[in-house]
Design an enzyme around this catalytic site. Structure first.
Site, PDB file in Angstrom:
ATOM      1  N   TYR A  41      85.666  15.735  37.398  1.00 23.91           N
ATOM      2  CA  TYR A  41      86.957  16.375  37.634  1.00 23.91           C
ATOM      3  C   TYR A  41      87.584  15.576  38.771  1.00 23.91           C
ATOM      4  CZ  TYR A  41      89.599  20.828  37.701  1.00 23.91           C
ATOM      5  OH  TYR A  41      90.533  21.822  37.586  1.00 23.91           O
ATOM      6  N   ALA A  43      89.245  13.652  41.903  1.00 26.07           N
ATOM      7  CA  ALA A  43      89.444  14.112  43.276  1.00 26.07           C
ATOM      8  C   ALA A  43      90.807  14.778  43.391  1.00 26.07           C
ATOM      9  CB  ALA A  43      89.348  12.932  44.240  1.00 26.07           C
ATOM     10  N   GLY A 100      84.592  19.967  46.037  1.00 24.02           N
ATOM     11  CA  GLY A 100      85.473  18.863  45.692  1.00 24.02           C
ATOM     12  C   GLY A 100      86.091  18.201  46.908  1.00 24.02           C
ATOM     13  N   ASP A 101      86.621  17.032  46.646  1.00 24.31           N
ATOM     14  CA  ASP A 101      87.314  16.257  47.680  1.00 24.31           C
ATOM     15  C   ASP A 101      88.793  16.195  47.340  1.00 24.31           C
ATOM     16  OD1 ASP A 101      85.270  15.561  49.431  1.00 24.31           O
ATOM     17  OD2 ASP A 101      84.593  13.953  48.105  1.00 24.31           O
ATOM     18  N   ALA A 117      87.206  29.122  49.351  1.00 18.59           N
ATOM     19  CA  ALA A 117      87.048  28.433  50.634  1.00 18.59           C
ATOM     20  C   ALA A 117      85.981  27.362  50.563  1.00 18.59           C
ATOM     21  CB  ALA A 117      86.667  29.442  51.715  1.00 18.59           C
ATOM     22  N   TYR A 139      72.693  16.632  48.668  1.00 15.68           N
ATOM     23  CA  TYR A 139      72.923  15.408  49.456  1.00 15.68           C
ATOM     24  C   TYR A 139      71.672  14.957  50.219  1.00 15.68           C
ATOM     25  CZ  TYR A 139      77.545  16.458  47.933  1.00 15.68           C
ATOM     26  OH  TYR A 139      78.615  16.703  47.106  1.00 15.68           O
ATOM     27  N   ALA A 146      78.204  17.347  57.043  1.00 16.48           N
ATOM     28  CA  ALA A 146      77.029  18.117  57.487  1.00 16.48           C
ATOM     29  C   ALA A 146      77.100  18.292  58.999  1.00 16.48           C
ATOM     30  CB  ALA A 146      75.757  17.381  57.097  1.00 16.48           C
ATOM     31  N   ASP A 152      72.592  20.366  55.151  1.00 16.69           N
ATOM     32  CA  ASP A 152      72.728  20.171  53.707  1.00 16.69           C
ATOM     33  C   ASP A 152      71.694  21.013  52.939  1.00 16.69           C
ATOM     34  OD1 ASP A 152      74.896  18.338  53.682  1.00 16.69           O
ATOM     35  OD2 ASP A 152      73.552  16.707  54.239  1.00 16.69           O
ATOM     36  N   PHE A 210      81.734   2.726  47.844  1.00 17.18           N
ATOM     37  CA  PHE A 210      81.545   4.094  47.371  1.00 17.18           C
ATOM     38  C   PHE A 210      80.497   4.788  48.270  1.00 17.18           C
ATOM     39  CE2 PHE A 210      80.295   6.557  43.230  1.00 17.18           C
ATOM     40  CZ  PHE A 210      81.005   7.647  43.670  1.00 17.18           C
ATOM     41  N   ARG A 265      80.122   2.780  31.935  1.00 15.31           N
ATOM     42  CA  ARG A 265      79.636   1.439  31.569  1.00 15.31           C
ATOM     43  C   ARG A 265      78.168   1.623  31.191  1.00 15.31           C
ATOM     44  NH1 ARG A 265      83.181  -2.438  32.414  1.00 15.31           N
ATOM     45  NH2 ARG A 265      84.878  -2.014  33.869  1.00 15.31           N
TER      46      ARG A 265
HETATM   47  P1  FAD Z   1      79.160  21.485  49.452  1.00 18.40           P
HETATM   48  O1  FAD Z   1      77.738  21.407  49.074  1.00 18.40           O
HETATM   49  O2  FAD Z   1      79.780  22.804  49.391  1.00 18.40           O
HETATM   50  O3  FAD Z   1      79.356  20.866  50.921  1.00 18.40           O
HETATM   51  C1  FAD Z   1      78.826  19.589  51.275  1.00 18.40           C
HETATM   52  C2  FAD Z   1      78.128  19.679  52.617  1.00 18.40           C
HETATM   53  O4  FAD Z   1      79.090  20.013  53.617  1.00 18.40           O
HETATM   54  C3  FAD Z   1      77.073  20.744  52.652  1.00 18.40           C
HETATM   55  O5  FAD Z   1      75.813  20.238  52.222  1.00 18.40           O
HETATM   56  C4  FAD Z   1      77.086  21.174  54.102  1.00 18.40           C
HETATM   57  O6  FAD Z   1      76.317  20.303  54.900  1.00 18.40           O
HETATM   58  C5  FAD Z   1      78.569  20.994  54.494  1.00 18.40           C
HETATM   59  N1  FAD Z   1      79.340  22.241  54.299  1.00 18.40           N
HETATM   60  C6  FAD Z   1      80.388  22.428  53.455  1.00 18.40           C
HETATM   61  N2  FAD Z   1      80.906  23.656  53.582  1.00 18.40           N
HETATM   62  C7  FAD Z   1      80.157  24.281  54.525  1.00 18.40           C
HETATM   63  C8  FAD Z   1      80.214  25.577  55.127  1.00 18.40           C
HETATM   64  N3  FAD Z   1      81.151  26.471  54.805  1.00 18.40           N
HETATM   65  N4  FAD Z   1      79.276  25.865  56.056  1.00 18.40           N
HETATM   66  C9  FAD Z   1      78.338  24.971  56.435  1.00 18.40           C
HETATM   67  N5  FAD Z   1      78.256  23.715  55.910  1.00 18.40           N
HETATM   68  C10 FAD Z   1      79.161  23.367  54.974  1.00 18.40           C
HETATM   69  N6  FAD Z   1      84.015  15.436  43.487  1.00 18.40           N
HETATM   70  C11 FAD Z   1      85.110  15.639  42.715  1.00 18.40           C
HETATM   71  O7  FAD Z   1      86.234  15.725  43.229  1.00 18.40           O
HETATM   72  N7  FAD Z   1      84.991  15.732  41.342  1.00 18.40           N
HETATM   73  C12 FAD Z   1      83.786  15.683  40.721  1.00 18.40           C
HETATM   74  O8  FAD Z   1      83.709  15.783  39.490  1.00 18.40           O
HETATM   75  C13 FAD Z   1      82.614  15.494  41.513  1.00 18.40           C
HETATM   76  N8  FAD Z   1      81.377  15.470  40.953  1.00 18.40           N
HETATM   77  C14 FAD Z   1      80.269  15.397  41.765  1.00 18.40           C
HETATM   78  C15 FAD Z   1      78.989  15.505  41.182  1.00 18.40           C
HETATM   79  C16 FAD Z   1      77.841  15.473  41.977  1.00 18.40           C
HETATM   80  C17 FAD Z   1      76.487  15.600  41.324  1.00 18.40           C
HETATM   81  C18 FAD Z   1      77.959  15.311  43.400  1.00 18.40           C
HETATM   82  C19 FAD Z   1      76.743  15.253  44.253  1.00 18.40           C
HETATM   83  C20 FAD Z   1      79.225  15.204  43.981  1.00 18.40           C
HETATM   84  C21 FAD Z   1      80.383  15.255  43.184  1.00 18.40           C
HETATM   85  N9  FAD Z   1      81.669  15.203  43.731  1.00 18.40           N
HETATM   86  C22 FAD Z   1      82.776  15.376  42.937  1.00 18.40           C
HETATM   87  C23 FAD Z   1      81.852  14.970  45.183  1.00 18.40           C
HETATM   88  C24 FAD Z   1      81.967  16.286  45.946  1.00 18.40           C
HETATM   89  O9  FAD Z   1      83.114  16.987  45.543  1.00 18.40           O
HETATM   90  C25 FAD Z   1      82.063  15.965  47.439  1.00 18.40           C
HETATM   91  O10 FAD Z   1      80.853  15.450  47.915  1.00 18.40           O
HETATM   92  C26 FAD Z   1      82.538  17.135  48.296  1.00 18.40           C
HETATM   93  O11 FAD Z   1      82.825  16.622  49.605  1.00 18.40           O
HETATM   94  C27 FAD Z   1      81.503  18.210  48.444  1.00 18.40           C
HETATM   95  O12 FAD Z   1      81.441  19.045  47.354  1.00 18.40           O
HETATM   96  P2  FAD Z   1      80.150  20.018  47.167  1.00 18.40           P
HETATM   97  O13 FAD Z   1      80.482  21.153  46.327  1.00 18.40           O
HETATM   98  O14 FAD Z   1      78.957  19.257  46.773  1.00 18.40           O
HETATM   99  O15 FAD Z   1      80.022  20.460  48.681  1.00 18.40           O
END
Ligand code: FAD
Length: 288
Positions: A41, A43, A100-101, A117, A139, A146, A152, A210, A265
């Protein structure tokens, strides 16, 4: 070494040429009988419609088990859950639920005024519907946001407790990174749901950039090895060897599932899978 169960990540095509590339990727990799394939999905939620369409088409036409990524960015709760509903209506009940980012250059994540949130809120809401098998991100190298060495793992525990059945990890370059993370997870009661995410390195410069953005640590030996391989025009050989070695070490350490970031790829991923003993399944229709 056990033969792993595998899964593949694709991204949704943005134009006709990319659609053909995705379809070629599916044709090359589907004989390897993946557990599931997932569709990202973009960014900032930028590929919302493309993801929905790619997911529905793959589900209908490929015979593969498809999982849809879903993020909370730039959407209200109602909009996000409506998209999840569209996935379910298309017959897709597997979701990779992420915070998401934002789009490139937009700074950090900002909650939509009526939006989720964080990922835990999204997972809870999806779990409440009772319709979805929910996977999440994890992660092994520290996520850039983090707040401490264990945050994490603690946050992943909250995601599992909120209703996730499996965690797919961000890519990493050394097996010990995964094993250390797995040990920490086991200590807080997260076990047998961690699947390593593997990035076959098609292009070292791109992979290194990346990795920097994602917080994935880049070992000096890897940088040196690619520098030499590039000079000698042997990047492909090195990429296959390094990825196969990483996967073999993981399997020797008890891992039985691998999730490949294919970047649409397929060749390198296919070659690594073959090297790991994942043989193409020949359908009887094709033999008769
Ligand atoms: P979370 O796990 O919610 O947060 C990441 C880390 O931030 C946590 O481990 C924790 O250390 C810290 N954190 C976050 N919120 C809190 C809180 N409230 N309290 C305390 N600590 C917190 N991005 C896209 O846009 N589209 C995609 O399709 C996509 N696919 C992905 C697939 C995989 C398998 C992975 C690993 C990543 C993907 N990403 C994608 C990237 C992802 O969106 C980013 O890494 C984003 O910054 C974090 O999303 P998350 O849900 O994993 O984060």
């Amino acid at each position: 070494m056990t033969t792993p169960e595998i899964s593949f990540e694709f991204f949704p095509p943005q134009n006709l040429e990319a659609s053909f590339r995705l379809w070629d990727t599916v044709q090359v990799l589907s004989p390897l009988d993946p557990r599931f394939v997932s569709v990202t999905y973009g960014a900032g939620g930028t590929t919302r419609d493309l993801t929905r369409d790619a997911v529905a088409t793959l589900h209908k036409s490929s015979g593969l088990n498809v999982a849809a990524h879903l993020t909370c960015v730039n959407a209200s709760r109602a909009e996000t859950l409506a998209i999840a509903d569209q996935f379910a209506s298309a017959g897709v009940n597997d979701i990779v639920a992420l915070r998401g980012d934002p789009p490139k250059g937009a700074g950090g994540f900002t909650q939509h005024e009526d939006g989720f949130a964080n990922s835990v809120e999204l997972i809870e809401a999806l779990a409440d519907t009772g319709k979805f098998n929910i996977r999440v991100g994890a992660y092994p190298d520290r996520h850039p946001e983090a707040t401490g060495p264990d945050s994490d793992v603690d946050w992943l525990k909250r995601k599992i407790d909120a209703g996730a059945s499996e965690a797919l990890t961000q890519f990493f370059f050394e097996a010990d990174t995964f094993f250390r993370f797995r040990d920490k997870c086991a200590k807080v009661g997260i076990d047998h749901v961690l699947t390593p995410g593997i990035l076959p390195i098609e292009n070292w410069k791109g992979a290194r950039n990346f990795a920097r953005r994602c917080g994935t640590l880049i070992p000096q030996w890897l940088d040196d090895a690619f520098e030499t391989a590039l000079r000698d025009g042997r990047e492909d050989l090195l990429a296959t060897a390094i990825c196969t070695e990483l996967c073999s070490e993981l399997l020797d350490g008890g891992v039985d599932k691998l999730h490949f970031y294919t970047m649409n790829r397929p060749e390198l991923t296919r070659d690594v899978c073959h090297a790991l003993g994942v043989a193409p399944k020949v359908s009887l229709e094709n033999v008769a």
